[in-house]
Design a protein around this motif. Structure first.
Motif, PDB file in Angstrom:
ATOM      1  N   ASP A 142      -1.804   1.907  33.830  1.00 24.20           N
ATOM      2  CA  ASP A 142      -1.020   2.326  34.994  1.00 24.20           C
ATOM      3  C   ASP A 142       0.372   1.706  34.933  1.00 24.20           C
ATOM      4  N   SER A 143       1.369   2.459  35.348  1.00 32.53           N
ATOM      5  CA  SER A 143       2.749   1.955  35.316  1.00 32.53           C
ATOM      6  C   SER A 143       2.971   0.822  36.313  1.00 32.53           C
ATOM      7  N   ASN A 144       2.106   0.758  37.334  1.00 29.47           N
ATOM      8  CA  ASN A 144       2.162  -0.346  38.291  1.00 29.47           C
ATOM      9  C   ASN A 144       1.443  -1.539  37.657  1.00 29.47           C
ATOM     10  N   GLU A 145       2.173  -2.605  37.375  1.00 27.50           N
ATOM     11  CA  GLU A 145       1.604  -3.741  36.656  1.00 27.50           C
ATOM     12  C   GLU A 145       0.434  -4.383  37.394  1.00 27.50           C
ATOM     13  N   ALA A 146       0.524  -4.451  38.710  1.00 31.48           N
ATOM     14  CA  ALA A 146      -0.555  -5.050  39.497  1.00 31.48           C
ATOM     15  C   ALA A 146      -1.822  -4.207  39.394  1.00 31.48           C
ATOM     16  N   PHE A 147      -1.658  -2.885  39.438  1.00 30.98           N
ATOM     17  CA  PHE A 147      -2.798  -1.981  39.305  1.00 30.98           C
ATOM     18  C   PHE A 147      -3.417  -2.104  37.918  1.00 30.98           C
ATOM     19  N   ALA A 148      -2.562  -2.150  36.906  1.00 31.67           N
ATOM     20  CA  ALA A 148      -3.031  -2.246  35.525  1.00 31.67           C
ATOM     21  C   ALA A 148      -3.800  -3.545  35.296  1.00 31.67           C
ATOM     22  N   GLU A 149      -3.323  -4.616  35.911  1.00 25.54           N
ATOM     23  CA  GLU A 149      -3.987  -5.919  35.767  1.00 25.54           C
ATOM     24  C   GLU A 149      -5.373  -5.900  36.403  1.00 25.54           C
ATOM     25  N   MET A 150      -5.471  -5.300  37.583  1.00 28.23           N
ATOM     26  CA  MET A 150      -6.772  -5.211  38.237  1.00 28.23           C
ATOM     27  C   MET A 150      -7.727  -4.338  37.422  1.00 28.23           C
ATOM     28  N   ALA A 151      -7.200  -3.263  36.854  1.00 32.69           N
ATOM     29  CA  ALA A 151      -8.024  -2.375  36.031  1.00 32.69           C
ATOM     30  C   ALA A 151      -8.500  -3.093  34.776  1.00 32.69           C
ATOM     31  N   SER A 152      -7.650  -3.915  34.200  1.00 33.65           N
ATOM     32  CA  SER A 152      -8.031  -4.679  33.007  1.00 33.65           C
ATOM     33  C   SER A 152      -9.156  -5.657  33.322  1.00 33.65           C
ATOM     34  N   THR A 153      -9.081  -6.269  34.498  1.00 33.30           N
ATOM     35  CA  THR A 153     -10.136  -7.185  34.922  1.00 33.30           C
ATOM     36  C   THR A 153     -11.451  -6.440  35.102  1.00 33.30           C
ATOM     37  N   ALA A 154     -11.381  -5.274  35.744  1.00 39.42           N
ATOM     38  CA  ALA A 154     -12.583  -4.456  35.956  1.00 39.42           C
ATOM     39  C   ALA A 154     -13.160  -3.994  34.625  1.00 39.42           C
ATOM     40  N   TYR A 155     -12.291  -3.605  33.710  1.00 44.06           N
ATOM     41  CA  TYR A 155     -12.711  -3.140  32.376  1.00 44.06           C
ATOM     42  C   TYR A 155     -13.461  -4.251  31.650  1.00 44.06           C
ATOM     43  N   ALA A 156     -12.926  -5.466  31.748  1.00 40.70           N
ATOM     44  CA  ALA A 156     -13.572  -6.610  31.099  1.00 40.70           C
ATOM     45  C   ALA A 156     -14.905  -6.940  31.772  1.00 40.70           C
ATOM     46  N   ASN A 157     -14.927  -6.916  33.109  1.00 34.57           N
ATOM     47  CA  ASN A 157     -16.153  -7.222  33.845  1.00 34.57           C
ATOM     48  C   ASN A 157     -17.246  -6.183  33.591  1.00 34.57           C
ATOM     49  N   ALA A 158     -16.820  -4.956  33.322  1.00 33.22           N
ATOM     50  CA  ALA A 158     -17.792  -3.886  33.092  1.00 33.22           C
ATOM     51  C   ALA A 158     -18.463  -4.011  31.732  1.00 33.22           C
ATOM     52  N   GLY A 159     -17.831  -4.765  30.841  1.00 34.33           N
ATOM     53  CA  GLY A 159     -18.416  -4.938  29.522  1.00 34.33           C
ATOM     54  C   GLY A 159     -18.480  -3.650  28.737  1.00 34.33           C
ATOM     55  N   VAL A 160     -17.560  -2.737  29.025  1.00 34.54           N
ATOM     56  CA  VAL A 160     -17.528  -1.453  28.321  1.00 34.54           C
ATOM     57  C   VAL A 160     -16.409  -1.476  27.296  1.00 34.54           C
ATOM     58  N   SER A 161     -16.484  -0.575  26.343  1.00 32.99           N
ATOM     59  CA  SER A 161     -15.426  -0.482  25.346  1.00 32.99           C
ATOM     60  C   SER A 161     -15.083   0.974  25.124  1.00 32.99           C
ATOM     61  N   PHE A 162     -13.838   1.207  24.849  1.00 32.40           N
ATOM     62  CA  PHE A 162     -13.424   2.583  24.565  1.00 32.40           C
ATOM     63  C   PHE A 162     -12.871   2.704  23.150  1.00 32.40           C
ATOM     64  N   ALA A 163     -11.759   2.054  22.904  1.00 32.26           N
ATOM     65  CA  ALA A 163     -11.116   2.193  21.599  1.00 32.26           C
ATOM     66  C   ALA A 163     -11.081   0.872  20.851  1.00 32.26           C
ATOM     67  N   ASP A 164     -12.089   0.044  21.087  1.00 32.89           N
ATOM     68  CA  ASP A 164     -12.135  -1.227  20.395  1.00 32.89           C
ATOM     69  C   ASP A 164     -12.514  -1.013  18.927  1.00 32.89           C
ATOM     70  N   GLU A 165     -12.330  -2.042  18.148  1.00 32.48           N
ATOM     71  CA  GLU A 165     -12.626  -1.953  16.716  1.00 32.48           C
ATOM     72  C   GLU A 165     -14.086  -1.571  16.498  1.00 32.48           C
ATOM     73  N   GLY A 166     -14.303  -0.595  15.645  1.00 30.75           N
ATOM     74  CA  GLY A 166     -15.660  -0.173  15.352  1.00 30.75           C
ATOM     75  C   GLY A 166     -16.166   0.915  16.278  1.00 30.75           C
ATOM     76  N   ASP A 167     -15.423   1.210  17.325  1.00 31.12           N
ATOM     77  CA  ASP A 167     -15.828   2.251  18.261  1.00 31.12           C
ATOM     78  C   ASP A 167     -15.463   3.614  17.665  1.00 31.12           C
ATOM     79  N   THR A 168     -16.414   4.515  17.673  1.00 37.38           N
ATOM     80  CA  THR A 168     -16.182   5.826  17.063  1.00 37.38           C
ATOM     81  C   THR A 168     -15.654   6.850  18.058  1.00 37.38           C
ATOM     82  N   GLN A 169     -15.422   6.431  19.288  1.00 34.71           N
ATOM     83  CA  GLN A 169     -14.936   7.358  20.305  1.00 34.71           C
ATOM     84  C   GLN A 169     -13.552   7.887  19.937  1.00 34.71           C
ATOM     85  N   SER A 170     -13.398   9.171  19.965  1.00 29.44           N
ATOM     86  CA  SER A 170     -12.111   9.761  19.633  1.00 29.44           C
ATOM     87  C   SER A 170     -11.183   9.750  20.836  1.00 29.44           C
ATOM     88  N   PRO A 171      -9.922   9.397  20.625  1.00 22.16           N
ATOM     89  CA  PRO A 171      -8.934   9.420  21.711  1.00 22.16           C
ATOM     90  C   PRO A 171      -8.753  10.804  22.326  1.00 22.16           C
TER      91      PRO A 171
END
Length: 200
Positions: free
Chosen positions: A129-158
């Motif tokens: 998100d272009s809003n830095e505060a929103f992006a930071e909160m989303a990053s925290t949620a992403y980490a807490n969720a323990g999910v991965s999208f485009a991490d190394e070894g992930d076969t998910q296509s962009p």
């Protein structure tokens, strides 16, 4: 009642207060946290009163703390794509404060890989998100969720991000452009494999 057009503003405010009190004080789980989240997100989106907006935001945060399954988390994630910046902010704040997102989603016996992937994709976009505060909160949620999208070894296509380029919310479309660039950059094969999928 919160969304009924024939209810007075005073009645709606009372309903918000009652719902918030129930979420904060009740020892019994709510019947449907996801439904309440969707209702409150819409209420914030269509609110024309700052006082009502603040109360709805506070109520949503209280309700979100009672999340018990993947559908509840998914409802909050969808709220992060609302056209109202206040609604997006509140849902992101709620998600970033849920340190047990991973346990909530993975331990839910009704959770499917599709739901987990959907949560991962949408939070990955929100991280940009272009809003830095929103992006930071989303990053925290992403980490807490323990999910991965485009991490190394992930076969998910962009390429799964591309449909979000036509999302009704401009902020989501804008974030998707950045997310797509990041996802391609993180692929070990680079842009070549993405182009191959696009033009296959």
């Amino acid at each position: 009642a919160i969304e009924r057009i024939d209810c007075s503003s005073q009645h709606k405010m009372l309903c918000l207060e009652l719902l918030g009190d129930y979420a904060r004080k009740s020892c019994k789980p709510m019947r449907s946290v996801a439904a309440a989240v969707r209702c409150l997100t819409r209420a914030i989106n269509y609110s024309v009163s700052p006082k009502f907006t603040l109360l709805a935001q506070d109520t949503l945060l209280s309700v979100a703390k009672t999340s018990t399954n993947a559908n509840d988390v998914q409802a909050l994630v969808y709220g992060c794509e609302n056209e109202s910046s206040e609604a997006r902010k509140t849902c992101l704040e709620a998600l970033s404060s849920l340190s047990n997102i991973h346990a909530i989603t993975v331990e839910d016996i009704e959770t499917t890989d599709e739901i987990l992937r959907d949560i991962a994709v949408r939070l990955f976009i929100a991280k940009h998100d272009s809003n830095e505060a929103f992006a930071e909160m989303a990053s925290t949620a992403y980490a807490n969720a323990g999910v991965s999208f485009a991490d190394e070894g992930d076969t998910q296509s962009p390429t799964v991000l591309l449909p979000f380029l036509s999302h009704e919310c401009f902020a989501v479309r804008e974030a998707t452009v950045k997310a797509f660039a990041t996802a391609v950059e993180q692929l070990p094969t680079g842009v070549a494999s993405v182009l191959a999928k696009l033009f296959a």
